[in-house]
Design an enzyme around this catalytic site. Sequence first.
Site, PDB file in Angstrom:
ATOM      1  N   THR A  15      34.176  42.657  57.196  1.00  0.00           N
ATOM      2  CA  THR A  15      32.785  43.106  57.108  1.00  0.00           C
ATOM      3  C   THR A  15      32.331  43.879  58.338  1.00  0.00           C
ATOM      4  OG1 THR A  15      32.200  41.291  55.664  1.00  0.00           O
ATOM      5  CG2 THR A  15      30.402  42.231  56.917  1.00  0.00           C
ATOM      6  N   THR A  89      35.933  37.587  58.469  1.00  0.00           N
ATOM      7  CA  THR A  89      35.664  36.198  58.849  1.00  0.00           C
ATOM      8  C   THR A  89      36.389  35.181  57.959  1.00  0.00           C
ATOM      9  OG1 THR A  89      33.682  36.201  57.460  1.00  0.00           O
ATOM     10  CG2 THR A  89      33.381  36.724  59.802  1.00  0.00           C
TER      11      THR A  89
HETATM   12  N1  ASP Z   1      35.643  39.106  52.985  1.00  0.00           N
HETATM   13  C1  ASP Z   1      35.408  39.512  54.347  1.00  0.00           C
HETATM   14  C2  ASP Z   1      36.693  39.329  55.109  1.00  0.00           C
HETATM   15  O1  ASP Z   1      37.021  38.237  55.474  1.00  0.00           O
HETATM   16  C3  ASP Z   1      34.300  38.731  54.918  1.00  0.00           C
HETATM   17  C4  ASP Z   1      33.947  39.054  56.344  1.00  0.00           C
HETATM   18  O2  ASP Z   1      34.553  39.805  57.041  1.00  0.00           O
HETATM   19  O3  ASP Z   1      32.958  38.448  56.814  1.00  0.00           O
HETATM   20  O4  ASP Z   1      37.385  40.303  55.329  1.00  0.00           O
END
Ligand code: ASP
Length: 346
Positions: A15, A89
Amino acid sequence: MEIKPKILLIYTGGTIGMRRDAGGTLVPFDFSAMYEEIPSLRRLEVDIEVLTMTPIDSSNVMPSRWVELAEIIRDNYARFDGFVVLHGTDTMSYTAAALSFMLENLAKPVILTGSQIPMGILRTDGRENLITALEIAGAQRDGRPIISEVALYFQNRLFRGNRTTKRSAEELSAFYSYNYPPLAEVGVNISYNHTAISKPTEYSDNLQIATTLSDGVVVIKLFPGISESILRAILSVEGLKGVVLETYGSGNAPTSEWFIKVLEEAINRGIIVINVTQCAGGSVAMDLYETGVGLRSIGVVSGHDMTTEAAVTKLMYLLGGNRPNEECRAALEYPIRGEFTPEGVA
Ligand code: ASP
């Protein structure tokens, strides 16, 4: 002229790397043009070089990605004072834990961060996470980096990487380390918790890395009603080498004869079973209740207060290294990168 610490910023996806294009669609952010996007970065007392890997959502991360990252860090190790890894994340805690084991004689900071809100959205948490992660990666004391381990920075706190868990899909404070204090807390100043930060045993410009990880690991989470036939089937799968058993409370499991027998048979076939708790905080203590003693007596290894993420990646690391089974079991008994608190230590 003062020489600024050199930081390699590795963008892997997630993200944090998203921005809105003219039509309002989320598209990847170009980190190589980062100074244009975030001009205040120029005021940081660090020199930044950007390396962009093929951006992926971290749900698609596989151990081969960890190997790629470890190789990038090794190949650039002598040239940089620290590394910041921008990561999705969802699996960031797994990557942080895996790297902590794979980077075997690490003596420089490797700081993972990301964001809950894309960089291109005004209210993003990514800008602060990125800027502070860079500042921490460049922080030195007496000519040595303050942090010399794999750490995860998110929402004002720096944690030991292999102690973290993603705890919220909504809150900006997405990560937490339930069983180990933060390495630093960020307010007006960055306050380092020097007693919690690990000290390297050697300073070398050659980073040794592990590049083979076992794919014979599984997580089994207990629940009331787990069936004998299904458990037996999982533990009989060809190629299975290690099991992370997520038990109840302080390491408790059913005392039924079939349950203990099925596990014991697997252990006798050479499968390593490590006991971690399903609780977010606290530790396994297999001598507290009859329900834990049964597991200990058949050779289940205590995972103490390790996270599932750390237990999975430690097993992958140990079992991937062609070590004899006894050596793997022995290496599970003590913390090799500060991943658990040994008994008797508060
Ligand atoms: N789906 C994303 C990932 O883990 C979520 C994020 O980055 O917060 O790449």
